[in-house]
Design a protein around this motif. Structure first.
Motif, PDB file in Angstrom:
ATOM      1  N   LEU A  84      61.579  57.707 -87.701  1.00 56.45           N
ATOM      2  CA  LEU A  84      62.935  57.196 -87.503  1.00 56.45           C
ATOM      3  C   LEU A  84      62.952  55.733 -87.918  1.00 56.45           C
ATOM      4  CD1 LEU A  84      63.846  58.776 -84.014  1.00 56.45           C
ATOM      5  CD2 LEU A  84      64.389  59.658 -86.293  1.00 56.45           C
ATOM      6  N   ASN A  85      63.946  55.359 -88.693  1.00 54.91           N
ATOM      7  CA  ASN A  85      64.037  53.984 -89.196  1.00 54.91           C
ATOM      8  C   ASN A  85      62.745  53.519 -89.858  1.00 54.91           C
ATOM      9  OD1 ASN A  85      66.639  53.878 -88.129  1.00 54.91           O
ATOM     10  ND2 ASN A  85      65.870  53.224 -86.141  1.00 54.91           N
ATOM     11  N   GLY A  86      62.109  54.424 -90.602  1.00 55.34           N
ATOM     12  CA  GLY A  86      60.929  54.061 -91.374  1.00 55.34           C
ATOM     13  C   GLY A  86      59.644  53.942 -90.575  1.00 55.34           C
ATOM     14  N   ASP A  87      59.705  54.248 -89.282  1.00 53.99           N
ATOM     15  CA  ASP A  87      58.508  54.100 -88.463  1.00 53.99           C
ATOM     16  C   ASP A  87      58.276  55.372 -87.646  1.00 53.99           C
ATOM     17  OD1 ASP A  87      56.280  52.929 -87.368  1.00 53.99           O
ATOM     18  OD2 ASP A  87      57.346  51.148 -86.643  1.00 53.99           O
ATOM     19  N   ILE A  88      57.022  55.539 -87.204  1.00 57.25           N
ATOM     20  CA  ILE A  88      56.712  56.677 -86.341  1.00 57.25           C
ATOM     21  C   ILE A  88      57.456  56.529 -85.016  1.00 57.25           C
ATOM     22  CG2 ILE A  88      54.852  57.699 -84.948  1.00 57.25           C
ATOM     23  CD1 ILE A  88      52.929  57.110 -87.274  1.00 57.25           C
ATOM     24  N   TRP A  89      58.102  57.612 -84.579  1.00 58.45           N
ATOM     25  CA  TRP A  89      58.736  57.607 -83.260  1.00 58.45           C
ATOM     26  C   TRP A  89      57.815  58.350 -82.310  1.00 58.45           C
ATOM     27  CZ3 TRP A  89      62.144  55.268 -80.344  1.00 58.45           C
ATOM     28  CH2 TRP A  89      62.490  55.861 -79.127  1.00 58.45           C
ATOM     29  N   ARG A  90      57.151  57.618 -81.426  1.00 61.80           N
ATOM     30  CA  ARG A  90      56.215  58.266 -80.520  1.00 61.80           C
ATOM     31  C   ARG A  90      56.805  58.423 -79.120  1.00 61.80           C
ATOM     32  NH1 ARG A  90      53.698  53.195 -81.538  1.00 61.80           N
ATOM     33  NH2 ARG A  90      52.461  54.160 -83.166  1.00 61.80           N
ATOM     34  N   GLY A  91      58.024  57.931 -78.927  1.00 62.57           N
ATOM     35  CA  GLY A  91      58.668  58.044 -77.626  1.00 62.57           C
ATOM     36  C   GLY A  91      58.325  56.870 -76.740  1.00 62.57           C
ATOM     37  N   ALA A  92      58.771  56.938 -75.500  1.00 59.93           N
ATOM     38  CA  ALA A  92      58.628  55.803 -74.580  1.00 59.93           C
ATOM     39  C   ALA A  92      57.164  55.521 -74.248  1.00 59.93           C
ATOM     40  CB  ALA A  92      59.406  56.061 -73.299  1.00 59.93           C
ATOM     41  N   TRP A  93      56.346  56.561 -74.077  1.00 60.47           N
ATOM     42  CA  TRP A  93      54.921  56.326 -73.797  1.00 60.47           C
ATOM     43  C   TRP A  93      54.000  57.278 -74.543  1.00 60.47           C
ATOM     44  CZ3 TRP A  93      58.440  56.718 -69.659  1.00 60.47           C
ATOM     45  CH2 TRP A  93      58.581  57.998 -69.124  1.00 60.47           C
TER      46      TRP A  93
END
Ligand SMILES: [Zn+2]
Length: 328
Positions: A152-161
């Motif tokens: 998302l937005n060019g970066d890995i989305w790993r979530g809050a934790w």
């Protein structure tokens, strides 16, 4: 001279490692057994030794390597770096993975990055794969289970934790087959290679007939690849099962489009060998279920990076992190 990184893909069976340049080209790579049965210390030693073997194979000194990226299965909790929920490498649970590998390598000042393997593969797709130039994409790897990665937005989305993007565990059937995660009816219980074999055997047990069903009744062991082959040579039952897999995955893709408005959903893993038969079914179902404005311009594609996606992504993401660290 461009920068280079070592990308490592830690799997339940093998550790793959390679030296990758800043254009995503693999300069050299190696693969060694993980030796899961030997336990945590051996795995850590093997990860470090894979990095070293890859580096030496390419004839690179440590000073020619800018970063190391490690992709591992399961959830890597952030920011602690502690490995959680990892069915295939249980001995790694509850402890850090990156620091021990760094200690074992003993390379001072090296920028090192650890993330979930599917996240790394998703990064590879957005960096140099079928999603090149895209800022948002979802990746699902179809194997024993279904791994998920989100950019998302060019970066890995790993979530809050760190527990995010477990795309294989969104629920299709509330009272469906029990999943290893504790829930029921997860996508991976219907759209994975393992699920294809289970559904085939259920269909055979229910009395349906086909050439491969006959062979299975006579005791032949049937894998996902056999079902794919049979479907391609005219076995209607197998073809229906693969198209039904496409429907399940198409629902998965539609959910990604509707929830996240990603530009692209990429499928990877052995099942993509089914080709057009599977892809057409996924696309048709996704189109039926996606809000038109989210579907407009959206793409569903199969990965072309194959088994190297994990190590390429790990190297690429490590280079990106090293750049970010330098700026700060
Ligand atoms: Zn699940």
């Amino acid at each position: 001279v461009g920068k280079r990184a070592i990308g490592i893909d830690l799997g339940g069976t093998d550790i793959k490692a390679g030296v990758v340049d800043d254009q995503g080209k693999i300069l050299c790579k190696i693969s060694i057994p993980t030796q899961v049965a030997e336990g945590r210390t051996a795995i850590i030693r093997n990860v470090a030794s894979a990095a070293n073997l890859a580096r030496r194979k390419g004839g690179f000194a440590w000073r020619q390597i800018s970063a190391i990226g490690l992709g591992a299965p399961g959830v890597v909790e952030y920011p602690s770096g502690i490995v959680r929920h990892n069915p295939n490498l249980q001995c790694l649970l509850g402890q850090e993975l990156l620091q021990p590998v760094m200690d074992e390598l003993d390379v001072v000042g090296m920028s090192m990055t650890l993330d979930n393997d599917a996240n790394m593969a998703a990064y590879a797709e957005a960096w140099i794969g079928v999603g090149k130039g895209r800022d948002t994409l979802a990746l699902m790897t179809l194997g024993t289970g279904i791994g998920g990665g989100l950019i998302l937005n060019g970066d890995i989305w790993r979530g809050a934790w760190g527990a995010g993007a477990e795309l294989g565990h969104h629920v299709l059937f509330p009272d469906g087959v029990k999943c290893g995660c504790g829930s029921h009816g997860c996508l991976e219980m219907y759209g994975s290679a393992t699920a294809l074999v289970r559904r085939f055997l259920e269909t055979v047990a229910s009395g349906k007939r086909s050439p491969l069903a006959t062979r299975a009744r006579k005791g032949a062991e049937v894998g996902a690849r056999d079902i794919d082959k049979a479907a391609k040579s005219g076995d209607k039952l197998c073809r229906n099962l693969i198209e039904e897999t496409g429907r399940f995955l198409g629902i998965g893709a539609a959910n990604m489009f509707n929830i996240l408005n990603v530009e692209m959903v990429v499928f990877a893993g052995g099942m993509t060998a089914s080709g057009k038969m599977l892809l057409d079914a996924i696309r048709a179902e996704a189109k039926k279920r996606t809000i038109p404005v989210a579907m407009k311009g959206a793409k569903i594609l199969f990965s072309k990076l194959g088994n190297d996606a994990g190590l390429i992504g790990a190297a690429g993401y490590a280079l990106k992190q090293a750049r970010a660290r330098k700026r700060n």
